[in-house]
Design an enzyme around this catalytic site. Sequence first.
Site, short mmCIF file in Angstrom:
data_model
loop_
_atom_site.label_atom_id
_atom_site.label_comp_id
_atom_site.label_asym_id
_atom_site.label_seq_id
_atom_site.Cartn_x
_atom_site.Cartn_y
_atom_site.Cartn_z
N ARG A 114 0.69 -1.03 -0.19
CA ARG A 114 -0.01 -0.09 0.28
C ARG A 114 0.96 1.41 -0.12
NH1 ARG A 114 -2.95 2.07 -2.15
NH2 ARG A 114 -4.06 -0.51 -3.22
N LYS A 149 1.56 25.43 -4.04
CA LYS A 149 0.55 24.24 -3.24
C LYS A 149 0.37 22.44 -4.03
CE LYS A 149 -2.64 28.18 -5.50
NZ LYS A 149 -3.78 28.73 -6.17
N LYS A 181 2.76 39.18 -4.26
CA LYS A 181 1.54 38.34 -4.96
C LYS A 181 1.12 39.62 -4.12
CE LYS A 181 0.44 35.03 -5.37
NZ LYS A 181 -0.01 34.19 -5.90
N GLU A 211 3.12 39.79 -9.19
CA GLU A 211 1.97 39.55 -10.27
C GLU A 211 1.20 40.33 -10.03
OE1 GLU A 211 -0.89 36.30 -8.06
OE2 GLU A 211 -1.92 38.34 -7.09
N ASP A 232 -1.46 36.98 -13.86
CA ASP A 232 -3.05 36.73 -13.28
C ASP A 232 -3.88 36.44 -13.90
OD1 ASP A 232 -3.69 34.39 -11.79
OD2 ASP A 232 -4.41 36.34 -10.05
#
Length: 294
Positions: A114, A149, A181, A211, A232
């Site tokens: 597994r 992410k 950002k 960004e 973006d």
Amino acid sequence: MSEIPMNEIAAPNLVRLPDLLLAPLVEAALVEDLGRAGDITSNATIPAATVSALVLRARDHGVIAGLDLARLAFAAISPDIVMTVVRDDGHVVAPGDLIARVTGPARAILTAERVALNFLCQLSGVATATHTIARAIAHTRARVCDTRKTVPGLRTVQKYAVRCGGGVNHRFGLDDAVLIKDNHVAIAGGVVPAIAAARAAIGHLVKIEIEVDTLAQLDEVLAVGVDAVLLDNMGPDMLREAVAMIGGRAIAEASGRITPETAPAIAESGVDLISAGWLTHSARVFDIGLDAAL
């Protein structure tokens, strides 16, 4: 994943990760799975001296990644298990294709199964998702890349899987480069103050990316200069205009709503990179089975 050409290698120049980086991940996963008494099912139902020959086979079209983690999982349970790879990381496979042969003590193979498959299926899913984008934009100069992410604790191997699928990596962590950002801009008081503050605080080898959501912001950025611009959620028409404004003075990266269907038009705008967070945080697991050898 739709059918893709066989005998293809998604990552022909792939550099493997050293076992030193992989072993702690495998050990932690095995400790979690073994619990307090080990594999009581295999120990109860399989005679200790039983030796078996099993095979890893693909059950879908895709790209393989994570074989070294599977190998380490089997070896950690028993050094007598031999895993012979037939189609290596970065190789394209079809349903029924043989990926590897696994022979050795049956109890140990089943105990490690597994954990080996969890790594192999998850990372092959990331590689496969990446390759769908890479193939979709192959007629352009753009490259597909990941983001931060990632599943906590698995960033190193998930980013490796992106490379297996023919993609490239973005930042590995917050200390790799400056990426300003929208919240940084808002709190710092604007695009220009944010860039100025970053430039004053970092070393000479650290790159700066920012960004932007609008062409007006981009114009402000280009007036002071940065190494890369993250465009973006811009459509193809706006991206083409942005690329023309940049004029090669900075790397142009597009992000937002990137799918195999939308990627070609975005790449054809002339951007250098297309980044997609879903490649690592929600790619579909690739189906691989460990079955008795016929």
